[in-house]
Design an enzyme around this catalytic site. Structure first.
Site, PDB file in Angstrom:
ATOM      1  N   ASP A  48      -2.478   6.340  -4.236  1.00  0.00           N
ATOM      2  CA  ASP A  48      -1.400   5.438  -3.675  1.00  0.00           C
ATOM      3  C   ASP A  48      -0.719   4.289  -4.503  1.00  0.00           C
ATOM      4  O   ASP A  48      -1.528   4.020  -5.463  1.00  0.00           O
ATOM      5  CB  ASP A  48      -1.611   5.127  -2.211  1.00  0.00           C
ATOM      6  CG  ASP A  48      -2.914   3.809  -2.133  1.00  0.00           C
ATOM      7  OD1 ASP A  48      -3.604   3.847  -2.990  1.00  0.00           O
ATOM      8  OD2 ASP A  48      -2.916   3.304  -0.943  1.00  0.00           O
TER       9      ASP A  48
ATOM     10  N   SER B  22       0.807  -1.195   0.024  1.00  0.00           N
ATOM     11  CA  SER B  22       0.023  -0.076   0.019  1.00  0.00           C
ATOM     12  C   SER B  22       0.791   1.217  -0.125  1.00  0.00           C
ATOM     13  O   SER B  22       1.518   1.467  -0.921  1.00  0.00           O
ATOM     14  CB  SER B  22      -0.867   0.038   1.208  1.00  0.00           C
ATOM     15  OG  SER B  22      -1.938   0.887   1.009  1.00  0.00           O
TER      16      SER B  22
ATOM     17  N   ASP C  47      -1.215   0.941  -4.537  1.00  0.00           N
ATOM     18  CA  ASP C  47      -2.303  -0.055  -4.786  1.00  0.00           C
ATOM     19  C   ASP C  47      -3.495   0.744  -5.106  1.00  0.00           C
ATOM     20  O   ASP C  47      -4.522  -0.092  -5.553  1.00  0.00           O
ATOM     21  CB  ASP C  47      -2.235  -1.085  -3.816  1.00  0.00           C
ATOM     22  CG  ASP C  47      -3.024  -0.558  -2.619  1.00  0.00           C
ATOM     23  OD1 ASP C  47      -2.901   0.680  -2.257  1.00  0.00           O
ATOM     24  OD2 ASP C  47      -3.694  -1.413  -1.988  1.00  0.00           O
TER      25      ASP C  47
ATOM     26  N   ASP D 299      -5.974   2.315  -3.687  1.00  0.00           N
ATOM     27  CA  ASP D 299      -7.344   2.225  -2.887  1.00  0.00           C
ATOM     28  C   ASP D 299      -7.643   3.428  -2.208  1.00  0.00           C
ATOM     29  O   ASP D 299      -8.789   3.948  -1.945  1.00  0.00           O
ATOM     30  CB  ASP D 299      -7.287   0.949  -2.036  1.00  0.00           C
ATOM     31  CG  ASP D 299      -6.256   1.229  -1.085  1.00  0.00           C
ATOM     32  OD1 ASP D 299      -5.209   1.935  -0.986  1.00  0.00           O
ATOM     33  OD2 ASP D 299      -6.334   0.323  -0.056  1.00  0.00           O
TER      34      ASP D 299
END
Length: 451
Positions: free
Chosen positions: A240, A96, A242, A244
């Site tokens: 970010d 993340s 990833d 999400d």
């Protein structure tokens, strides 16, 4: 530093705490937890994610699983894919917002959501015991490569019932987008182009090289802000690694505010669903009170959960919430899937702007105003539980919530201190009507607790 294991998954530093042994151990345990079956695997673009993916896929095949490899994709894409398929689970390889040397595994149940605390406990017990067996040679699983879910994800966004695609296209938004060369590098510009936007790309090569600190905070988005100003763009967008989480920048090159990603999402959802007899919203304990003020205007109920996506999702399901999320830039719209989704946040800000009719800076001014202060405290050599106990004693005459650390509410302000799920730190978050008042709350807490 030890491996971080929580309901948010497993994270560690490559070659230090996150080793091939740990990857195989946790992946094998997850395969047993899922009783084999079909498991989807996705990854972000970190330079070591492909290597980890091969270990994960190989381990799952050795456990007799059918593996569907989605390749590079955002976390919300694999969540959506698992939720809307017959898969028994999913593994997303990502750390993340953590720095480049980190990586990790996010585990998804057959519902396409993170493991609940009860499921997580069972999974960890399997991992600790190491009590799982690899398949015999003639029972090895099979591998399917399927990278079409990015297009399917975009289609589901475009079909949100209250998104007016033609109206958005007619605005011809000029947008600067910074995907930090992460998993959103392909899908985010594609979505914006579907919305008829003129897209100016920053860090969208998808090579996994982070050109700035990966967490989408104002101090890390100076290039985005400057590019928005120079190009005369209508807004800036940053996700970010990833994808999400999503945050916005105004046409002035100023941060819209990560907390206000979910605020604007709640506003448009309530506006479009205002005829519903019951309107429930769920956010976490660290999310801005601006959500409460928006909800009050529409006669909606706000429920708060501990920090962590799965905690928000569980409460959303329990209350049949129409929308939810977290103040870190995460929006959850059940109409699409039960997971934080940057693409959902992008669609909703564009719909908000066409309905508002003005600039994004003007739209921000129309929203309730609160100021937030966030700090991190390294807990190396410190007992965080003792600090939380002292905080409870210090503010025992105030309204206290201990579901997740300690949150203290005052008349028009609050402060929250808790252990991070993803980093070896204590987080301190305060909010008040003015920045000075919020800073004073943090100063008082740190002084009293000797932090």
């Amino acid at each position: 530093m030890s491996l971080i294991v929580s309901v948010s998954g497993v994270r560690g530093v490559i070659g230090d705490t996150l080793t091939p042994y740990e990857i195989i151990r946790f992946t094998g345990a997850f395969a047993k937890f899922c009783s084999g079956g079909k498991i989807m695997v996705g990854r972000d673009t970190r330079i070591h994610s492909e290597m980890i993916s091969k270990i994960v896929v190989g381990t799952l095949l050795f456990m007799g699983c059918e593996v569907v490899d989605l390749g590079i994709c955002p976390t919300p894409t694999i969540q959506l894919a698992v939720e809307h398929s017959d898969s028994d689970g999913g593994v997303m390889i990502t750390a993340s917002h953590n720095p480049s040397e980190w990586n990790g595994l996010k585990f998804l149940s057959s519902e396409g959501i993170f493991l609940t605390p009860e499921q997580h406990k069972k999974f960890i017990e399997i991992a600790k015991s190491g009590n799982f067996n690899f398949a015999k040679w003639n029972k090895i699983g099979k591998l399917i490569n399927d990278e079409t879910f990015i297009e399917q994800h975009i289609e589901r966004i475009l079909k949100i019932d209250f998104i007016d695609l033609e109206k958005i296209r007619s605005r011809n938004f000029k947008v600067v987008v910074d995907c930090i060369n992460g998993a959103g590098s392909k899908i985010v510009p594609m979505l914006l182009e579907k919305f008829g936007c003129e897209v100016i790309k920053l860090n969208c090569d998808g090579n996994g090289i982070f050109t700035h600190e990966p967490e989408p905070l104002p101090e890390n988005l100076t290039e985005l802000c400057e590019t928005v100003r120079k190009t005369g763009a209508d807004l800036g967008i940053a996700v970010d690694p990833d994808a999400d989480r999503v945050v916005f920048v105004t046409e002035k090159g100023e941060p819209f505010g990560e907390e206000y990603t979910v605020v604007q999402a709640v506003k448009i959802a309530l506006e479009k669903k205002k005829s519903l007899p019951e309107k429930n919203i769920v956010v976490n304990l660290s999310t801005t009170k601006a959500v409460d003020e928006i909800a009050k205007k529409y006669g909606a109920n706000v429920y708060r959960s501990p920090v962590g996506e799965i905690n928000v999702v569980m409460k959303m399901k329990g209350t049949k919430a129409i929308i939810g999320g977290e103040g870190s830039g995460g929006v959850i719209l059940p109409d699409v899937h039960y997971g934080r989704d940057s693409l959902v946040g992008i669609a909703l800000i564009l719909q908000n702007l066409v309905e508002f009719g003005g600039k994004i800076s003007e739209f921000k001014e129309s929203l309730p105003k609160f100021e937030m202060v966030k700090e991190k405290i390294n807990i190396a050599g410190v007992n965080p539980d003792e600090i939380l106990k002292k905080a409870i004693e210090l503010f025992k005459k105030s309204e206290i919530n201990t579901e997740d650390g300690v949150r203290i509410d005052f008349e028009d302000a609050w402060i929250h201190i808790r252990k991070s799920n993803t980093e070896p730190i204590l987080r301190i978050i305060s909010e008040a009507r003015t920045k000075q008042d919020a800073e004073n709350l943090v100063k008082k807490l740190k002084m009293e607790l000797h932090l």
